[in-house]
Design a protein around this motif. Structure first.
Motif, PDB file in Angstrom:
ATOM      1  N   VAL A 152       0.815  -1.036  -0.245  1.00 46.36           N
ATOM      2  CA  VAL A 152       0.332   0.327   0.081  1.00 46.36           C
ATOM      3  C   VAL A 152       0.781   1.190   0.220  1.00 46.36           C
ATOM      4  CG1 VAL A 152      -1.409   1.697   1.220  1.00 46.36           C
ATOM      5  CG2 VAL A 152      -1.878  -1.352   1.843  1.00 46.36           C
ATOM      6  N   ASN A 153       0.963   2.464  -1.548  1.00 51.02           N
ATOM      7  CA  ASN A 153       1.489   3.722  -0.614  1.00 51.02           C
ATOM      8  C   ASN A 153      -0.133   4.332   0.541  1.00 51.02           C
ATOM      9  OD1 ASN A 153       2.174   6.037  -0.638  1.00 51.02           O
ATOM     10  ND2 ASN A 153       1.841   6.516  -2.974  1.00 51.02           N
ATOM     11  N   PRO A 154       0.466   4.251   1.151  1.00 51.48           N
ATOM     12  CA  PRO A 154      -0.241   5.021   2.529  1.00 51.48           C
ATOM     13  C   PRO A 154      -0.976   6.615   2.307  1.00 51.48           C
ATOM     14  CG  PRO A 154       2.054   4.743   3.273  1.00 51.48           C
ATOM     15  CD  PRO A 154       1.443   4.016   2.047  1.00 51.48           C
ATOM     16  N   VAL A 155      -0.026   7.472   1.188  1.00 49.95           N
ATOM     17  CA  VAL A 155      -0.447   8.213   1.343  1.00 49.95           C
ATOM     18  C   VAL A 155      -1.381   9.144  -0.316  1.00 49.95           C
ATOM     19  CG1 VAL A 155       1.726   9.892   2.651  1.00 49.95           C
ATOM     20  CG2 VAL A 155       1.882   9.060  -0.144  1.00 49.95           C
ATOM     21  N   ALA A 156      -1.217   7.100  -1.317  1.00 47.39           N
ATOM     22  CA  ALA A 156      -2.119   8.267  -2.457  1.00 47.39           C
ATOM     23  C   ALA A 156      -3.020   8.537  -2.172  1.00 47.39           C
ATOM     24  CB  ALA A 156      -1.889   6.773  -2.648  1.00 47.39           C
ATOM     25  N   GLY A 157      -3.923   9.702  -3.357  1.00 48.04           N
ATOM     26  CA  GLY A 157      -5.473   9.683  -2.905  1.00 48.04           C
ATOM     27  C   GLY A 157      -5.553  11.012  -1.652  1.00 48.04           C
ATOM     28  N   MET A 158      -4.678  11.491  -0.679  1.00 49.58           N
ATOM     29  CA  MET A 158      -4.542  12.021   0.072  1.00 49.58           C
ATOM     30  C   MET A 158      -5.034  13.166  -0.781  1.00 49.58           C
ATOM     31  SD  MET A 158      -2.067  11.069   3.133  1.00 49.58           S
ATOM     32  CE  MET A 158      -2.844  12.497   3.765  1.00 49.58           C
ATOM     33  N   GLY A 159      -3.738  13.542  -1.845  1.00 47.48           N
ATOM     34  CA  GLY A 159      -4.290  15.554  -1.649  1.00 47.48           C
ATOM     35  C   GLY A 159      -5.712  15.917  -3.242  1.00 47.48           C
ATOM     36  N   GLY A 160      -6.797  14.567  -3.158  1.00 51.65           N
ATOM     37  CA  GLY A 160      -8.081  14.894  -4.209  1.00 51.65           C
ATOM     38  C   GLY A 160      -8.487  15.763  -3.165  1.00 51.65           C
ATOM     39  N   ARG A 161      -9.463  15.780  -1.771  1.00 53.90           N
ATOM     40  CA  ARG A 161     -10.309  16.262  -1.616  1.00 53.90           C
ATOM     41  C   ARG A 161      -9.935  17.149  -0.722  1.00 53.90           C
ATOM     42  NH1 ARG A 161     -14.091  11.362   1.110  1.00 53.90           N
ATOM     43  NH2 ARG A 161     -14.321   9.459  -0.630  1.00 53.90           N
ATOM     44  N   VAL A 162      -8.939  17.954  -1.062  1.00 51.86           N
ATOM     45  CA  VAL A 162      -8.701  18.908  -0.776  1.00 51.86           C
ATOM     46  C   VAL A 162      -8.107  20.456  -1.540  1.00 51.86           C
ATOM     47  CG1 VAL A 162      -8.284  18.355   1.596  1.00 51.86           C
ATOM     48  CG2 VAL A 162      -6.206  18.368   0.384  1.00 51.86           C
ATOM     49  N   LYS A 214       2.954  16.710  -2.408  1.00 53.78           N
ATOM     50  CA  LYS A 214       1.952  17.581  -2.073  1.00 53.78           C
ATOM     51  C   LYS A 214       2.201  17.084  -0.471  1.00 53.78           C
ATOM     52  CE  LYS A 214       2.065  21.147  -4.743  1.00 53.78           C
ATOM     53  NZ  LYS A 214       2.331  22.609  -4.663  1.00 53.78           N
ATOM     54  N   VAL A 215       2.172  16.031  -0.035  1.00 55.30           N
ATOM     55  CA  VAL A 215       1.974  15.463   1.153  1.00 55.30           C
ATOM     56  C   VAL A 215       1.663  16.378   2.238  1.00 55.30           C
ATOM     57  CG1 VAL A 215       1.932  13.044   2.658  1.00 55.30           C
ATOM     58  CG2 VAL A 215       2.778  12.864   0.520  1.00 55.30           C
ATOM     59  N   ALA A 216       2.802  16.737   2.625  1.00 58.54           N
ATOM     60  CA  ALA A 216       3.114  17.995   4.262  1.00 58.54           C
ATOM     61  C   ALA A 216       1.207  19.013   3.903  1.00 58.54           C
ATOM     62  CB  ALA A 216       4.289  18.669   3.714  1.00 58.54           C
ATOM     63  N   GLU A 217       1.877  19.439   2.659  1.00 63.07           N
ATOM     64  CA  GLU A 217       0.530  20.893   2.141  1.00 63.07           C
ATOM     65  C   GLU A 217      -0.712  19.583   2.373  1.00 63.07           C
ATOM     66  OE1 GLU A 217      -1.205  23.831  -0.638  1.00 63.07           O
ATOM     67  OE2 GLU A 217       1.068  22.457  -1.610  1.00 63.07           O
ATOM     68  N   ALA A 218      -0.451  18.741   1.938  1.00 67.24           N
ATOM     69  CA  ALA A 218      -2.190  17.819   1.631  1.00 67.24           C
ATOM     70  C   ALA A 218      -2.340  17.569   3.275  1.00 67.24           C
ATOM     71  CB  ALA A 218      -1.762  16.117   1.558  1.00 67.24           C
ATOM     72  N   VAL A 219      -1.912  17.373   4.163  1.00 72.08           N
ATOM     73  CA  VAL A 219      -1.329  17.270   5.779  1.00 72.08           C
ATOM     74  C   VAL A 219      -2.239  18.559   6.402  1.00 72.08           C
ATOM     75  CG1 VAL A 219      -1.215  16.126   8.179  1.00 72.08           C
ATOM     76  CG2 VAL A 219      -0.161  15.214   5.788  1.00 72.08           C
ATOM     77  N   PRO A 223      -6.129  10.099   4.867  1.00 69.56           N
ATOM     78  CA  PRO A 223      -5.712   8.701   4.592  1.00 69.56           C
ATOM     79  C   PRO A 223      -6.431   8.409   3.479  1.00 69.56           C
ATOM     80  CG  PRO A 223      -4.482   8.668   6.053  1.00 69.56           C
ATOM     81  CD  PRO A 223      -5.569   9.858   6.090  1.00 69.56           C
ATOM     82  N   ARG A 224      -6.453   7.587   2.318  1.00 68.33           N
ATOM     83  CA  ARG A 224      -7.474   6.721   1.099  1.00 68.33           C
ATOM     84  C   ARG A 224      -7.156   5.614   1.300  1.00 68.33           C
ATOM     85  NH1 ARG A 224      -9.225   7.700  -5.136  1.00 68.33           N
ATOM     86  NH2 ARG A 224     -11.472   7.001  -5.102  1.00 68.33           N
ATOM     87  N   ALA A 225      -5.722   5.643   1.154  1.00 70.78           N
ATOM     88  CA  ALA A 225      -5.380   4.421   0.096  1.00 70.78           C
ATOM     89  C   ALA A 225      -5.728   3.367   1.472  1.00 70.78           C
ATOM     90  CB  ALA A 225      -3.804   4.182  -0.026  1.00 70.78           C
ATOM     91  N   PRO A 226      -6.084   2.634   3.015  1.00 69.91           N
ATOM     92  CA  PRO A 226      -6.203   2.074   3.424  1.00 69.91           C
ATOM     93  C   PRO A 226      -7.638   1.186   3.647  1.00 69.91           C
ATOM     94  CG  PRO A 226      -4.630   4.132   4.811  1.00 69.91           C
ATOM     95  CD  PRO A 226      -5.011   4.869   3.500  1.00 69.91           C
ATOM     96  N   ASP A 227      -8.385   2.309   3.430  1.00 74.58           N
ATOM     97  CA  ASP A 227      -9.767   1.824   3.288  1.00 74.58           C
ATOM     98  C   ASP A 227      -9.766   1.186   2.082  1.00 74.58           C
ATOM     99  OD1 ASP A 227     -12.925   1.508   4.135  1.00 74.58           O
ATOM    100  OD2 ASP A 227     -12.588   2.638   2.379  1.00 74.58           O
ATOM    101  N   LEU A 266      -0.991  -5.394 -10.993  1.00 78.79           N
ATOM    102  CA  LEU A 266      -2.628  -5.026 -10.425  1.00 78.79           C
ATOM    103  C   LEU A 266      -2.533  -4.263 -10.169  1.00 78.79           C
ATOM    104  CD1 LEU A 266      -5.313  -5.844 -11.347  1.00 78.79           C
ATOM    105  CD2 LEU A 266      -4.997  -7.680 -10.448  1.00 78.79           C
ATOM    106  N   GLY A 267      -2.992  -2.492  -9.832  1.00 78.95           N
ATOM    107  CA  GLY A 267      -3.221  -1.748  -9.186  1.00 78.95           C
ATOM    108  C   GLY A 267      -5.253  -1.671  -8.490  1.00 78.95           C
ATOM    109  N   VAL A 268      -5.056  -1.142  -7.337  1.00 72.82           N
ATOM    110  CA  VAL A 268      -6.240  -1.306  -6.568  1.00 72.82           C
ATOM    111  C   VAL A 268      -5.992   0.515  -6.708  1.00 72.82           C
ATOM    112  CG1 VAL A 268      -7.594  -0.865  -4.385  1.00 72.82           C
ATOM    113  CG2 VAL A 268      -6.223  -3.285  -4.969  1.00 72.82           C
ATOM    114  N   PRO A 269      -7.065   1.150  -6.997  1.00 75.09           N
ATOM    115  CA  PRO A 269      -6.940   2.505  -7.860  1.00 75.09           C
ATOM    116  C   PRO A 269      -7.354   3.092  -6.244  1.00 75.09           C
ATOM    117  CG  PRO A 269      -9.166   1.269  -8.566  1.00 75.09           C
ATOM    118  CD  PRO A 269      -8.303   0.338  -8.007  1.00 75.09           C
ATOM    119  N   ALA A 270      -6.289   3.777  -5.883  1.00 75.91           N
ATOM    120  CA  ALA A 270      -6.721   4.669  -4.769  1.00 75.91           C
ATOM    121  C   ALA A 270      -5.936   6.088  -5.182  1.00 75.91           C
ATOM    122  CB  ALA A 270      -5.657   3.854  -3.817  1.00 75.91           C
ATOM    123  N   GLY A 271      -5.693   6.482  -6.199  1.00 72.13           N
ATOM    124  CA  GLY A 271      -4.984   7.926  -6.835  1.00 72.13           C
ATOM    125  C   GLY A 271      -6.188   8.826  -6.987  1.00 72.13           C
ATOM    126  N   VAL A 272      -5.664  10.057  -7.787  1.00 69.97           N
ATOM    127  CA  VAL A 272      -6.573  10.646  -7.309  1.00 69.97           C
ATOM    128  C   VAL A 272      -7.070  11.490  -9.303  1.00 69.97           C
ATOM    129  CG1 VAL A 272      -6.945  14.184  -8.641  1.00 69.97           C
ATOM    130  CG2 VAL A 272      -5.800  12.451  -5.947  1.00 69.97           C
TER     131      VAL A 272
END
Length: 386
Positions: free
Chosen positions: A7-17, A25-30, A36-40, A162-168
């Motif tokens: 799992v990339n635990p930070v994947a997709g974090m920037g999307g909703r913000v 942009k992880v620090a800015e997203a936080v 985090p979106r990826a764990p779910d 094979l990818g489980v989609p979690a990015g933006v």
């Protein structure tokens, strides 16, 4: 089947913000309050895999890159790769409450592309009793897909990914349509084929310039439930945009809030309304004026009124209405709005069906079915959301 799960635990974090991606942009997203979106997404894939193929052997990465989630789904890892230190064997280590030396696992924001590469290279190496994996199942976006494909190529491995989609964005054709589909494909595939790994310059993307680039070609399972590479829009949208804009103008003064999604098709509607679209962003319009530009999920929710309408266009080649490139349109936003889908005829000709992947399976099910898509100033076409 022996699956390597990471799992990339930070994947997709920037999307909703409103960051359009998380690369650099992880620090800015936080700081903006991103969660985090990826764990779910990982949890959903693992739970389905446990249901359809409980005998699967799973190797994984140390937390925060997968181990706890794998154990919670009911699998006992045959190998745990620690990209932050020495590899840990399942027989020698207890469940991952720490890193084996009394320290806490790294925070999700401390993970990097190099950590992903170390995990994937270990999965492919097969230099211990666990042996090489039969499939690398990863959770992330296009950047993660590039990291996985590059690591496999560096090792000379023919192991498929094979990818489980979690990015933006998720432009690449190495991803399943949903987390559950990823598990189904992992459990049942018998053939592989070469597919493209695409990514873009996120800084340019934030400025409204979209230039997908081929980053790698990877071996991927052959299955119907894989998405296609994203295609750019084609065909004229001028009459479509004018027709939708006319409809919106007719309701000025009634307090109707229009949530106008990203992309060139809806961008043409924004221009027809008389304002400059925000680059690849979601704008909110009410009674003749822009009330939110390039909104985050929170800003969009705060702007909603008694009557709300989302206007979106599916991604060309893939057919996604929600879940690719527009995570600001979260389940909380969607549930408070009526849905209007617009697309050029040429775009619809390139997709077999429309798709949604909202992070909320109940909402995905509620959205499924036949919908009317506006394709011209007055014309519509029936399409099915699957």
């Amino acid at each position: 089947m022996h699956v390597g799960f990471a799992v990339n635990p930070v994947a997709g974090m920037g999307g909703r913000v409103g960051l359009k991606g998380t690369d650099g942009k992880v620090a800015e997203a936080v700081a903006r309050g991103a969660e985090p979106r990826a764990p779910d997404r990982a949890r959903r894939a693992l739970e389905r895999l446990a249901a359809v193929a409980p005998e699967t052997r799973v190797s994984t990465a140390a937390d925060p890159m997968g181990e706890r989630l794998v154990r919670e789904a009911g699998f006992e890892p045959v190998r745990v790769v620690d990209p932050f230190g020495d590899d840990r064997d399942e027989e020698a280590d207890p469940p991952a409450d720490d890193r084996g030396d009394g320290s806490d696992p790294p925070a999700p924001t401390e993970t990097t592309a190099e950590h992903t590469a170390r995990v994937v290279e270990a999965f492919a190496a097969g230099d211990d009793a666990a042996g090489p994996v039969d499939l690398v199942l990863f959770v992330g976006g296009d950047g993660t897909a590039t990291d996985v494909a590059t690591a496999l190529e560096r090792t000379g491995s023919e192991v498929p990914m094979l990818g489980v989609p979690a990015g933006v964005k998720v432009y690449s054709s190495v991803f399943a349509v949903s987390p559950e589909d990823a598990a189904e494909v992992a459990a049942s595939f018998s053939r592989t084929e070469r597919r493209e790994v695409m990514d873009i310059d996120e800084d340019a993307y934030r400025e409204g310039e979209v230039h997908p680039e081929l980053r790698a070609v990877a071996r991927v399972p052959v299955a119907d439930d894989l998405q296609s590479s994203k295609q750019t829009a084609s065909g004229t949208v001028e009459s479509l945009a004018e027709g939708v804009a006319d409809d919106i103008r007719e309701r000025e003064g009634e307090g109707v809030t229009y949530v106008l999604g990203p992309g060139s098709t809806v961008g043409a509607i924004k221009e027809a309304l008389g304002f400059e679209p925000s680059p690849i962003g979601v704008d909110v319009w009410r009674d003749g004026e822009v009330v939110v530009r390039d909104g985050t999920e929170r800003e969009i929710l705060d702007a909603l009124g008694e009557e709300n309408v989302i206007v979106v266009s599916p991604i060309g080649g893939q057919g996604f209405v929600f879940g690719r490139g527009n995570p600001q349109l979260s389940p909380a936003v969607i549930r408070r709005c009526d849905l209007r889908i617009v697309a050029s005829r040429a775009k619809l000709d390139d997709v077999r069906a429309l798709r949604v992947d909202t992070d909320d399976p109940d909402l995905d099910a509620a959205l499924a079915g036949w919908v009317r898509v506006r394709v011209g100033k007055f014309e519509t076409r029936m399409m099915k959301i699957v």
